[in-house]
Each structure stands twice: as C-alpha cells, then as structure tokens.
Design a protein around this motif. Structure first.
Motif, PDB file in Angstrom:
ATOM      1  N   CYS A 295       0.832  -1.188   0.000  1.00 27.46           N
ATOM      2  CA  CYS A 295       0.000   0.000   0.000  1.00 27.46           C
ATOM      3  C   CYS A 295       0.866   1.237   0.000  1.00 27.46           C
ATOM      4  O   CYS A 295       1.961   1.216   0.499  1.00 27.46           O
ATOM      5  CB  CYS A 295      -0.872   0.034   1.233  1.00 27.46           C
TER       6      CYS A 295
ATOM      7  N   THR B 275      -7.640   7.329   7.289  1.00 29.80           N
ATOM      8  CA  THR B 275      -7.378   6.926   5.924  1.00 29.80           C
ATOM      9  C   THR B 275      -6.406   7.902   5.319  1.00 29.80           C
ATOM     10  O   THR B 275      -6.083   8.935   5.911  1.00 29.80           O
ATOM     11  CB  THR B 275      -8.679   6.946   5.107  1.00 29.80           C
TER      12      THR B 275
ATOM     13  N   SER C 176      -1.135  -1.015 -11.004  1.00 31.78           N
ATOM     14  CA  SER C 176      -1.973  -1.221  -9.822  1.00 31.78           C
ATOM     15  C   SER C 176      -2.257   0.132  -9.191  1.00 31.78           C
ATOM     16  O   SER C 176      -1.590   1.129  -9.502  1.00 31.78           O
ATOM     17  CB  SER C 176      -1.287  -2.137  -8.803  1.00 31.78           C
ATOM     18  N   ASN C 177      -3.226   0.161  -8.299  1.00 30.90           N
ATOM     19  CA  ASN C 177      -3.520   1.408  -7.605  1.00 30.90           C
ATOM     20  C   ASN C 177      -2.354   1.874  -6.759  1.00 30.90           C
ATOM     21  O   ASN C 177      -2.050   3.067  -6.673  1.00 30.90           O
ATOM     22  CB  ASN C 177      -4.762   1.233  -6.728  1.00 30.90           C
TER      23      ASN C 177
ATOM     24  N   PHE D 240     -10.477   6.260 -12.472  1.00 32.71           N
ATOM     25  CA  PHE D 240     -10.222   5.186 -11.507  1.00 32.71           C
ATOM     26  C   PHE D 240     -11.249   5.289 -10.384  1.00 32.71           C
ATOM     27  O   PHE D 240     -11.761   6.363 -10.082  1.00 32.71           O
ATOM     28  CB  PHE D 240      -8.821   5.310 -10.910  1.00 32.71           C
ATOM     29  N   SER D 241     -11.524   4.167  -9.753  1.00 29.02           N
ATOM     30  CA  SER D 241     -12.452   4.176  -8.616  1.00 29.02           C
ATOM     31  C   SER D 241     -11.725   4.348  -7.287  1.00 29.02           C
ATOM     32  O   SER D 241     -12.357   4.613  -6.261  1.00 29.02           O
ATOM     33  CB  SER D 241     -13.271   2.874  -8.587  1.00 29.02           C
ATOM     34  N   ASP D 242     -10.398   4.202  -7.295  1.00 26.41           N
ATOM     35  CA  ASP D 242      -9.632   4.281  -6.056  1.00 26.41           C
ATOM     36  C   ASP D 242      -9.476   5.740  -5.620  1.00 26.41           C
ATOM     37  O   ASP D 242      -8.948   6.583  -6.358  1.00 26.41           O
ATOM     38  CB  ASP D 242      -8.254   3.641  -6.255  1.00 26.41           C
ATOM     39  N   THR D 243      -9.907   6.023  -4.403  1.00 27.15           N
ATOM     40  CA  THR D 243      -9.888   7.399  -3.906  1.00 27.15           C
ATOM     41  C   THR D 243      -8.479   7.961  -3.803  1.00 27.15           C
ATOM     42  O   THR D 243      -8.239   9.144  -4.076  1.00 27.15           O
ATOM     43  CB  THR D 243     -10.567   7.460  -2.521  1.00 27.15           C
ATOM     44  N   GLU D 244      -7.512   7.128  -3.395  1.00 31.77           N
ATOM     45  CA  GLU D 244      -6.136   7.609  -3.242  1.00 31.77           C
ATOM     46  C   GLU D 244      -5.535   8.004  -4.580  1.00 31.77           C
ATOM     47  O   GLU D 244      -4.843   9.019  -4.692  1.00 31.77           O
ATOM     48  CB  GLU D 244      -5.285   6.544  -2.571  1.00 31.77           C
ATOM     49  N   VAL D 245      -5.807   7.195  -5.606  1.00 35.75           N
ATOM     50  CA  VAL D 245      -5.282   7.514  -6.937  1.00 35.75           C
ATOM     51  C   VAL D 245      -5.880   8.827  -7.430  1.00 35.75           C
ATOM     52  O   VAL D 245      -5.164   9.728  -7.899  1.00 35.75           O
ATOM     53  CB  VAL D 245      -5.585   6.375  -7.931  1.00 35.75           C
TER      54      VAL D 245
END
Length: 558
Positions: free
Chosen positions: A44, A70, A459-460, A499-504
């Motif tokens: 991560c 988070t 990857s994310n 992208f669906s990933d919030t961090e990205v």
C-alpha cells in the motif's frame, strides 16, 4: 520529512528469500525487523523494510502506531475553493504523509532454518524416522554414552531423526537429565559425537513450541563458545541453531546478551567461509528483529565492528557473494529502521556503498535473467530510501545522477519479472525527488517521465506512487512544470480520474492543482479534453468533493 519504511516485510512472506532455504520475509509481495508517503508491507502507498525474509518480497512500513485515519482522512476541509500557495500545498502534503507513516505497523514473522544433510546411505527406506517413546529416548541416550564411537554416533543419529517429530521433542524435554546428557555429548572431545549432539540441538531449536526452545537454554553458552571452533561446518550449525533459538524466546535473548553473543558474532564475521557468513547473517537478523532490539541490542551492535564489516561485505566487486549480501542487507535494513544511530551508518559510508551496489545491480539485470537478483534489490532499495530521510548527511552522500538511471533499469526489470517490487523502487524515487531539485532535473533530462507514466496501469498502489513522484517534480516550480508539459501527462491524468480508487484520484487532483498553479495553459487544454466532466464523477465523494470543487472553480476562472 520523507517517509520512512521499516522492514519486513516489505511485504515479505513468512520467510525471507534465501538462496537455500526460506526464512521470514520482512520481506513476499504481499505475503523479509517507511518515508514520504510510499509503501507498506502490503504494497500500500505509505510514507516512509522484511525481513525481512525472502522469496516473494513484501513491502514494509515504518514502525509507527496506526492512527486509524485513511490516507486522505485529515485532508477533508483543507482544500478551499481558491488556489493554494506553494507553502500551503507543502504543508498539506506533510500532514498527509504523517498520517501515511502511521498507517502500517511492521509485521513480525517468526522464521527458522533447518539444516539436514543426511548421507545417502542414511536416507534409505530402513532409516525412516519414527516417533520415539520415553523408553526409546532413554535407551538411545544410554547407548550414546557408552560403547564404541561408531555405536554412540549411530545412537545419536537415531535420536536426531526421532527429534524431527514434535511428539519426540516433548518427550525428550520432559525426561529428567536428557538435556544435561546431550550437552555432555556436545562438550565431549570426540568430533563426530559433538557434531551429532549439535544436530540434535538443532532439531530441537527448529521446534514450533516455545517450551522446547527454552529447554535448550543450558546449551547456549556452549554454542557461543563453539563459534570459535576450527570447523566451518560446526560453526555454521551452531549459528543456525542460535538463530532459531533467538527468534523463539526472549528468555534466550536475555541469556545470550550477557554471555557475549555480540562480540562472538563480530569475531565470526571475519570468517573466510561463505557458509559461515550466511549463517551469521541469519543469526544476526533474527537478533535484530527482536522487539527489544532498538533499546537493548542494536546499540551494542553499532558499538562493535559489525557495521563496518557488513558494509565491506556489501561492496560491489568480484568478491561480492549474493547469498551473503542478501543476509547482511536485511540486517542493515533492520538496524536502519530502528533509527538508533543512522548518522553513524552514514558516517561509515553506508549510503555511498549502497548507491554503488544499486549501480552494480542495474548492470547485472541487463546481463542476466537470474531471478534471484530481486532478493538483494529489495533490502538495498529499502536501506537507501530510509537513509535518505536522515536530515543530516543523507542527500549529501547520494548525488550521483546514475542512481536515477540505475533505478529505472531496475524498475523495468521489476515490471517484466516481479511487479511486487515496483513499489520498492518507486518509494526510493520518491525519496530522491522529494527534497532534491537536482534529482528532479535528472528525471527530466533523462526523459524518464514517459517510462514513469507507463507504470500507471499496473496497480492502484503503483499509480499513487508514480503520481506522488510527479508531484515532487511539479512542486519545484514553473520551470519544472514547463518541462513536464506538454506530452502524455495530461491525458494520463485524465485517465486516472476514471479510476475508482480514492487515493489515486486524490493524488491526481493534487498534481492537476500544481499544473494549474504553475502552468496556466494546462487549464485550457484540460477544459478542451472534457476535464470538467471527468471531475464531475467525484464531486459527490466526501473525501474528494472539496478538492474537486476547488479545481472546477480554478478551471472555470482560468
């Protein structure tokens, strides 16, 4: 401050990658004991280890307590619908990185190693080991004490095979006087009996039951004494046995320290025998992974000659042995993660040595398809990354532009062979570029932005790190943003907004903010390429909506 990482287990599996046998990994990919928001054991993204074990190498995070937040948890409400100044932007990023550094704890994994080298004639069907009862154990111990040397040795061989079973181990330690008898054979003046007695102890040390390991306590002083033996095989066996006992029990470690284990290991490291050095690296890394190591063990190690000799064994050149180097690179990683005295390691030339080793590894991956190179690359990358976070001396000793080029050669190798190590390399690139305009300039002058963008789909985790490195470059000011622009950067950023990933997505928003701040023409191109529609996808997400709104206002006003 850059993120720091501790080790692993980058993600390490339960074992560290080893040439011959597996061992605790602080650092498998997600399976060896972190700096500016980069990676954790699980791969991560975190701020800145593994064993530290080997095999598939996991990423490790710094030993910091989890805050329960988070990645963007503390950033809600920070971004106002106005353009932030550079200092405000840096302040926000520092806050986020502080949260990231607390996001993971390094996972400690117990690992042991087992040496079994039965001769072919001993491995036949008639010699299959069986569980021994109390009477049989007593009989074998009696036979080992009297008769011809051959018969005594044969009795110990049978006992050793029986001790491969947990049931026999429990029977053995319950028998009164059994350990005393075994130690008597260990200290006899007959070499073959000594060796077989040591092998019996080795089987016991490999037990998964802590009571068995603690039953071996009376033997530790003798095992330490025999580290000065003239037999490399005997020394190797004693080292692996000590390593197994060290990791199992704090009682064992409490006994070994006053008995002089650190001076004994310091003497062993001067051995010319590769097998002894590998075993020494194993035992030392087990010691360094103890929870009490930063307070009670590492200061003694740093005060000894061990660090200098470890760095000598990591010097690139014809004498470098990959197996030995892997062991001591993980040892160095554990010491660095303790943060007891990294300035001392830097003074001993750790950064320059590891930097040269990185160059050597980059050359090696271009010459060979050897899949074992990643076992060394992982701890070396972690060591360099963590040392770069030191406020004094870190960046000063690593100014060679070739390091950036070497790092991209390794990233290409990881991309082709082992994606799990991409976060390790990107984490180092992050720490190189975080506070260094010269390394950012190297990234641009070597035309490495395009290869960096090609890693976004992996990857994310990788995407967040790539975007973080690009933010490092962009925040250096207008001249750097101008070099980033034009090209594939904006199209790539627009793709990440899907992208669906919030961090990205959050990291993409930060990079867009920097581009709008320093490269105003980016706003118009963003609008022309349907950027506002891409932003609308995230305007209802709680963690992103304020930053989305701020960028929308900036774009419309630009």
């Amino acid at each position: 401050m850059n993120p720091r990482r501790s080790d692993a287990s980058s993600p390490r599996p339960a074992h560290r990658p080893h040439a011959a046998s597996a061992r605790r990994a602080p650092p498998s990919p997600s399976a060896h004991p972190a700096p500016r928001a980069l990676t954790s054991c699980c791969g991560c993204a975190v701020s800145a280890i593994v064993y530290a074990p080997r095999g598939v190498v996991p990423a490790v995070s710094l030993r910091l307590s989890s805050s329960g937040s988070t990645m963007w948890g503390r950033r809600q409400g920070r971004l106002r619908p106005v353009v932030c100044g550079v200092e405000e932007l840096r302040r926000r990023r520092r806050e986020r990185e502080a949260v990231l550094r607390k996001a993971r704890r390094e996972q400690q994994l117990v690992s042991k190693r087992l040496l079994r080298e039965d001769a072919p004639e001993e491995a036949g069907e008639g010699c299959v080991s069986a569980i021994l009862g109390e009477t049989e154990v007593q009989q074998l111990l009696r036979q080992a004490q009297r008769g011809t040397e051959e018969k005594r040795e044969r009795a110990l061989v049978s006992l050793r095979r029986g001790l491969q079973h947990p049931e026999t181990q429990q029977t053995f330690i319950r028998l009164e006087g059994s350990m005393r008898t075994l130690i008597g054979l260990l200290t006899s003046n007959q070499a073959l009996l000594q060796l077989e007695a040591a092998r019996c102890l080795h089987e016991l040390s490999h037990s998964e039951q802590s009571t068995v390991a603690e039953a071996c306590l009376p033997a530790t002083s003798y095992l330490l004494t025999y580290l000065s033996s003239h037999s490399p095989d005997f020394i190797e066996l004693c080292l692996y046995t000590l390593g197994n006992l060290i990791v199992e029990s704090e009682a064992v470690r409490r006994q070994l320290l006053p008995q002089g284990i650190v001076p004994a290991l310091a003497a062993c490291i001067q051995s010319p025998h590769v097998a002894v050095l590998e075993a020494l690296g194993f035992a030392l890394s087990q010691l360094l992974q103890a929870k009490e190591a930063p307070e009670k063990i590492i200061p003694s190690i740093l005060a000894s000659t061990l660090p200098q000799h470890m760095l000598q064994l990591l010097q690139p050149g014809p004498k470098l042995n990959p197996g030995v180097a892997v062991e001591f690179a993980w040892c160095l990683h554990y010491i660095i993660c303790s943060q007891v005295s990294n300035s001392l390691l830097i003074a001993h030339g750790a950064l320059s040595t590891l930097g040269l080793l990185l160059l050597d590894l980059a050359e090696a991956v271009q010459r060979t398809e050897d899949a074992g190179l990643e076992l060394l690359a992982c701890p070396v990358l972690r060591c360099v990354s963590n040392l770069l976070t030191e406020t004094v001396g870190g960046q000063m000793q690593l100014r060679d532009e070739r390091v950036v080029a070497a790092l991209f050669i390794l990233l290409q190798f990881f991309f082709q062979k082992q994606h799990s190590l991409l976060p390790e390399g990107l984490w180092l690139l992050n720490n190189l570029t975080a506070n260094s305009p010269s390394f950012c300039t190297s990234l641009l002058s070597l035309d490495l932005i395009e290869p960096l963008l090609q890693l976004l789909p992996v990857s994310n985790v990788v995407s967040v790190m790539v975007l973080t490195v690009l933010c490092n470059v962009a925040e250096k000011g207008p001249a750097y943003c101008q070099r980033l622009w034009p090209g594939r950067l904006l199209p790539a950023l627009l793709q990440t907004l899907f992208f669906s990933d919030t961090e990205v997505v959050g990291q993409s928003l930060e990079l867009l903010h920097l581009l709008f701040l320093y490269q105003p023409e980016a706003v118009q191109v963003f609008l022309q390429q349907s950027g506002l529609q891409a932003l609308e996808r995230h305007q209802e997400e709680a963690q992103l909506q304020e930053r989305v709104y701020a960028l929308q206002q900036t774009a419309l006003q630009g």
